[in-house]
Design a protein around this motif. Structure first.
Motif, short mmCIF file in Angstrom:
data_model
loop_
_atom_site.label_atom_id
_atom_site.label_comp_id
_atom_site.label_asym_id
_atom_site.label_seq_id
_atom_site.Cartn_x
_atom_site.Cartn_y
_atom_site.Cartn_z
N TYR A 1 0.84 -1.20 0.00
CA TYR A 1 0.00 0.00 0.00
C TYR A 1 0.87 1.25 0.00
CZ TYR A 1 -3.30 3.53 1.64
OH TYR A 1 -4.06 4.67 1.76
N LEU A 2 1.86 1.26 0.88
CA LEU A 2 2.72 2.46 0.98
C LEU A 2 3.46 2.73 -0.34
CD1 LEU A 2 4.27 2.09 4.57
CD2 LEU A 2 2.55 3.76 3.80
N GLU A 3 3.88 1.69 -1.02
CA GLU A 3 4.63 1.91 -2.26
C GLU A 3 3.70 2.15 -3.45
OE1 GLU A 3 6.75 -1.83 -2.46
OE2 GLU A 3 5.21 -2.76 -3.69
N GLY A 4 2.39 1.99 -3.23
CA GLY A 4 1.42 2.33 -4.27
C GLY A 4 0.89 1.16 -5.07
N THR A 5 1.52 0.00 -4.98
CA THR A 5 1.06 -1.10 -5.82
C THR A 5 -0.31 -1.61 -5.40
OG1 THR A 5 2.43 -2.58 -4.46
CG2 THR A 5 3.31 -1.90 -6.58
N TYR A 6 -0.58 -1.53 -4.10
CA TYR A 6 -1.88 -2.04 -3.64
C TYR A 6 -3.03 -1.24 -4.26
CZ TYR A 6 -4.63 -5.03 -0.63
OH TYR A 6 -5.48 -6.01 -0.19
N SER A 7 -2.88 0.08 -4.26
CA SER A 7 -3.95 0.91 -4.81
C SER A 7 -4.06 0.74 -6.32
CB SER A 7 -3.70 2.38 -4.48
OG SER A 7 -3.64 2.56 -3.08
N GLU A 8 -2.95 0.41 -6.99
CA GLU A 8 -3.04 0.17 -8.43
C GLU A 8 -3.83 -1.10 -8.73
OE1 GLU A 8 0.94 0.35 -10.06
OE2 GLU A 8 1.29 2.25 -9.03
#
Lengths: 793, 793
Positions: free
Chosen positions: B96-103
């Protein structure tokens, strides 16, 4: 240890004994006749099919004769486990030489005729296999599937303070996972109350056609590895017999001295601090003493010696001479007299009576087995005022009983609980009121229930170890129970298979005595996993188990705590079975008082009259259940059906003993067709709620008359969700069960259609509610059985 | 490395990132609302059921932020395997913090609403489980059943020279057998053609409620252990964050430098000599940064922190404040802006694009998957002039095809064969004409086919390793086949289950791409074991496999070599299945030419007209077979029946694709009832010879109309005996089959009785003959099919 361990004379004799064992090993692999080579070898003396494993055999013969020496020298109570168990010829040869083989099999006497018979039977139809097997005297360890020798050895050592198990570990076997972790068993062994295990890594360098890893790392890595595993390794390396005899004798003396010093010190001082037990690395050539080359290809010391070094058959007639040269290289005429009897000065090297490894009483554990002292399980029973009136965690109730069993059998200690760090999670922690977990590594302040002499083996996260230890414990005449998460018992599927096969074969051998049953308690089961979800859901061990011989396997699914008590008491009294008991650990309604539970479990299957309304007549519908969760949902479905369709005659059947479903001709617990039909009717619809995969019930009942059978169970649908939603996902919930019943009763007409609509609406309501609240509808959580009995006041 | 690895500013930022991950982890376990603690925490913000595993989580968060740094610093192609995979919150938080989760999950955005959603879904019905799971971006490893992390990591590293897998191994997991032996995988990895694995042992000291072994041995033992396993261990030990950050950064720099130096050196010099790869031991408190004590009981650094440290619910309302204190200790206001977005200077610590571990393309292997280049399998086909005219070893024929497959896919290498030292024994050695066994330990003169860059992973005796490596290889987008003795595939029953579950769940996730099928070739099967006997007999893997989802599993039993070629070609083209192929390795009659074989295998089931005599009419009897041995015996039985009862109309059906038997509603390959009835009739007797346990056929067909079905198969009878006698012991032989047929055809009268007597006499003759000669009757050994075709000239 500066002087030689062996006098020249003793060395010469031991070498003779070794040659005799090697000669008998080669004879077993090849010969059909002419066992003493009294005439030149001919093709007609050779077996039509030459089969067997030579490679590991001479090394094991070498070890055996050296163990014989130390047993005699120190009057040791010792037996042998052959990890590279395909070296059957070695163990057969040695138990023959020491006399135990002929005692077990009088037709194989100590003479030429006996030798011929000994050779012929090996790897021959109607004879014995090429592995160390149940037929081999002195063996508790089958040599088929590799990896469990050390676990078996430790299992045998627990609570046997006077015993040493010499455990030969193959360097191929050492690459398996179970063996690799078994080196760490030494962090559990108590030097005061347990015996000792002396591992001998047989580093002969090759597997079937590959080298072995431990033979091809650097020497310092090998030493680091074993020191890292907590052992003190001694190395015996070479190929020159005289030097190797001397070295092995010195090393064994040292290892036995270490063991005796460690035990004496611990026992004198009552200080159980973890010792660094000795172990031996024996690096010798594969196929040692065999033919150097065969047809120009190197054989001894290579993987080519793994099975039969020289192919001798009609296509290779010239190989007869090569075989004869090989066999004569052992100089049999110096070893056996003209009648085929081992010369007395060699025979005198073997220990006597029960000190012979083939006659060690621990290796026929049933001989040592004594009944457990069992408490009255009724003392742990729950009062159940009426069906469903109270809730309880079934395994927590059982924990109290197991605590009492543990306590009653502490001197001498003959009962142990095994588990992979799940005993507390499985709600059995009452046992820690009377004992601890066995643990002999470092401890810290906040640890719980750890002690070197603990009676529960629960502190290693390895199902393989639990299973292997328990097998070793049972095979040497003690009792135990393995508690495991249901899904992860599949990790030991293959170990269970091998043990079941062992039980089947030993039951057919008159001299093998029956041992205590292997008891599994499977809990934390498929139907409630909370956060653990899909990976923790696999009820298929039951499918696996019932493929084995009906004489061996028993499966119980008690519906509540009192039934669980009755079932486990029964299992602990049984012999030579594998008992699988599935039970829940979460709070669930309780159905039967203890007296009813005993009757119900004794029958194994029965109508629950208080839930049924077909009294004295043929029902319209049979609702059957097996397992705690299906029982709850079937009863809930029955309560809906009886409320909405009071005229419908419903019979409720609960199954505890799963094998009652099978025909009586196929399983000793099976109902006769007549009894089955009396319960299930010949044609009325049966809605069956089952704990496991639904087709298992079909597989058990396909020969029965009534094929109007509709089974619900686990069908691989699962995720992180509520207990009730798990049932909905797999259509085992009350609402689906009501639908299933209505679908089978078309005569209900609009009444049925109305009820179907009602339960379908309930399913929609359920879905909405948990999506919003993350838990089940209050009416599900608070549901209780209230049919056919006075309302609670 | 004398200067500090981290500047004070970078250290502070990394600590902030770690705190952010810890905050998000605690939030996932507890919170339903108020994710940024903008208002004082209330019970209504807490989930109704608080579930999850905290203990391992902060340590994994710590590792992740440090890996992020070295990925950025060295532009590494790296991903993360979470051995202690119940630490799901850590991997979810970091992706989530690195952004992959939201992608992957756009509804979980980088804002307060997204945070609320992120927290709520965790361990919540309809949400995600508490383990690292298929739903977790960047994961190829499910965190349910422990023990396979290192095997998966090595599987991923093979043939991926630019890749580094950071494999976090739990100290509980490290006690399992599979993990214990997996440390030795480093003897296979080629520093030139493969990537690297960096194991990080997460030594936090406790399992569920027990300490871990590796945490409680002496420090020098731990170091010896890893050096003995061939690693260079680096130790990072402590609990003071600042010091630990510095130490971890230095150590990771050193480990990465080691890996890069090893690879550069090997690749520059083309010297693949076994390196001592680095590994890291991270000893940090369990539940690090959590509450020191809860209700006076120590929590952090003890097993009490394993799951949920503080129980917060209606019965413990005062715990709300303790939780709030704990969460605020991470100072979320310094980490997230008012919208809930991670501050830019912290976000900048993560790598970008595909370098983010959650977005590494290898972790969604289907994205990288390319079709194999497949040779025309017809090139390996056997000419079969007429049914039964020739004999061949089926797997040896397949070996030639696999050789060609191997050869065609060598650059880039995307196909591998796996096996536990059985490839030669299983008659597949043709592959060694084009490649070797991978092996990077020492070699000796007489070794065969060993090389560091070998394409066959066959030199370790561990089914667990074969399975784990193959899974890792497939999950990262390549192809493979596991060849195993049929009985010992059961060793990996549970691993198969977990992989099948992974396939089921990933198939339901839109962003997960399908991977190549996991192909098993099971040979050395139950029906011919020669010296190996009873322990080597277990055909039950099929029963196990078909309990899994029908969308995932396929089972094939080709009756001869040409059918085997056709089936394996099909399997190698398939996606996202588990294919189980059972085939023999001993010489057996060949039935179909390649064109007929292709047609037959495409149908998966069919009438063999050349063996049948019911042309154009309803038969009196159906003789069905599935598997090479049952096919032989059914045909032999048919030849006896047709000779003695020429007026009897017999239909012979052969089944290749086992799932054709199941109803079409239950399995995509299942026949419709109409097609099934057309083949098997609705009521004529069916004598079915089956390779495995007979009740499996009943389980597949219980819904079919024709219950006049009599199945013979393996029923756990076996010993060391001849191939034909094995069939007799299990009543699958031609003589028993003829008896079975006659018993079902009472209208035959005395003709039938005569034939029954004849075959019973044959059984007696057989028994006498093998007892005397140790082999089968010549008429059995020399039997060939000669019905309905011109005699050979």
């Amino acid at each position: 240890m500066t002087t030689a361990a062996l006098t020249p004379e003793l060395l010469h004799q031991m070498d003779g004994y070794w040659r005799a064992a090697n000669y008998l090993s080669v004879g077993q692999i090849y010969l059909y006749d002419n066992p003493l080579l009294k005439e030149p070898l001919k093709l007609s003396h050779i077996k039509p099919m030459v089969l067997g494993h030579w490679g590991t055999t001479p090394g094991q013969n070498f070890i055996y004769v050296h163990l014989n020496r130390v047993i005699k020298a120190h009057d040791l109570d010792m037996f042998y486990i052959a990890g590279p168990g395909h070296g059957g010829p070695a163990l057969v040869a040695n138990t023959y030489l020491e006399g135990t083989y002929s005692e077990r099999y009088p037709n194989i006497g100590q003479n030429e005729a006996g030798l011929k018979q000994l050779f012929t039977q090996f790897s021959f139809p109607g004879g014995i296999g090429s592995h160390v097997a149940p037929t081999t005297p002195g063996s508790i360890h089958e040599g088929g599937e590799l990896g469990y020798s050390l676990s078996h050895a430790f299992g045998a050592a627990f609570d046997n303070p006077g015993l040493i198990i010499a455990c030969v570990v193959g360097d191929g076997e050492a690459e398996t996972g179970p063996l690799a972790t078994a080196w760490h068993s030494n962090k559990f062994l108590d030097p005061i109350t347990d015996g000792a295990v002396l591992p001998i890594l047989h580093l002969n360098g090759y597997k079937i056609s590959n080298p072995t890893l431990l033979a091809r790392i650097e020497p310092e890595e090998l030493e680091h590895f074993f020191r890292g595993c907590g052992w003190t390794p001694y190395f015996v390396e070479g190929d020159e017999p005289e030097r190797m005899h001397q070295l092995m004798a010195e090393t064994l003396d040292r290892a036995i001295a270490d063991i005796q010093r460690i035990q004496r010190q611990a026992r004198d001082t009552q200080d159980a601090s973890r010792p660094r037990w000795p172990m031996i690395v024996l690096r010798s050539p594969k196929g040692w003493t065999g033919p150097e080359q065969v047809d120009g290809v190197p054989n001894t010391g290579t993987f080519h010696s793994h099975q039969v070094p020289i192919v001798v058959d009609a296509e290779h007639p010239d190989h007869v001479q090569a075989l004869e040269r090989w066999m004569r290289s052992y100089q049999p005429e110096e070893l056996f007299d003209a009648d085929g009897r081992l010369l007395p000065e060699l025979a005198a090297l073997a220990p006597e009576g029960k000190r012979r490894m083939g006659a060690n009483p621990h290796t026929n554990g049933g001989d040592l087995l004594r009944d457990l002292r069992l408490p009255d399980f009724r003392a742990s029973a729950l009062p159940v005022p009426s069906p469903g009136a109270i809730e309880a965690e079934d395994t927590r109730v059982l924990g109290q009983y197991l605590r009492d069993v543990t306590k009653l059998n502490q001197a001498p200690r003959t009962f142990r609980l095994f588990g992979p760090d799940e005993t507390v999670s499985n709600r059995l922690s009452a046992v820690f009121e009377v004992t601890d977990r066995q643990w002999d590594a470092r401890t810290l302040d906040n640890d719980e229930f750890l002690a070197p002499a603990g009676g529960v083996l629960d502190a290693m996260l390895s199902e393989h170890q639990c299973q292997g230890w328990l097998e070793g414990y049972l095979l040497t005449g003690r009792h135990g129970l393995f508690n495991s998460y249901e899904a992860f018992i599949r990790i030991v599927d293959s170990m269970f298979s091998q043990h079941a096969k062992w039980l089947k074969v030993t039951a057919e051998l008159p001299w093998r005595r029956k041992i205590s049953s292997l008891n599994y308690l499977l809990t934390s089961h498929v139907w409630q996993q909370d956060h653990d979800g899909f990976t923790h859901q696999d009820p298929g061990f039951l499918d696996h188990v019932i493929n084995k011989k009906a004489d061996i396997v028993r499966v119980y699914l008690p519906p509540d705590a009192n039934c669980l008590l009755s079932v486990v008491d029964h299992c602990l009294r049984s012999r030579h079975y594998v008992n699988v008991v599935v039970a829940g650990k979460h709070p669930m309604p309780q159905w039967l008082g203890i007296d009813d539970a005993v009757v119900h479990c004794t029958e194994g299957i029965g109508i629950w009259p208080w839930a049924s309304n077909d009294q004295g007549s043929e029902p319209d519908l049979v609702m059957a259940c097996c397992g705690d969760t299906p029982t709850l949902e079937i009863l809930a479905a029955v309560s809906i059906l009886r409320e909405h369709l009071p005229e419908l005659k419903i019979r409720v059947i609960n199954v505890v003993d799963l094998m009652r479903l099978q025909p009586s001709l196929e399983h000793p617990h099976g109902l006769t067709d007549r009894d089955y039909d009396a319960l299930f009717t010949k044609d009325k619809p049966i809605i069956f709620g089952f704990h496991g995969y639904p087709w298992l019930v079909h597989r058990l009942t396909y020969r029965r008359a009534n094929h109007n059978l509709h089974v619900r169970g686990y069908k691989e649908e699962g995720t992180t969700t509520t207990p009730f939603d798990m049932r909905v996902l797999n259509e085992l919930d009350r609402f689906h069960l009501v639908q299933d019943a209505v679908d089978r009763l078309p005569h209900l007409g609009t009444k049925g259609a109305y009820l179907k609509q009602l339960v379908q609406d309930k399913l929609i309501e359920h879905r909405h509610y948990i999506g919003k609240h993350g838990r089940d509808l209050p009416e599900i959580r608070n549901w209780t059985w209230n049919v056919g009995q006075p309302k609670p006041e």
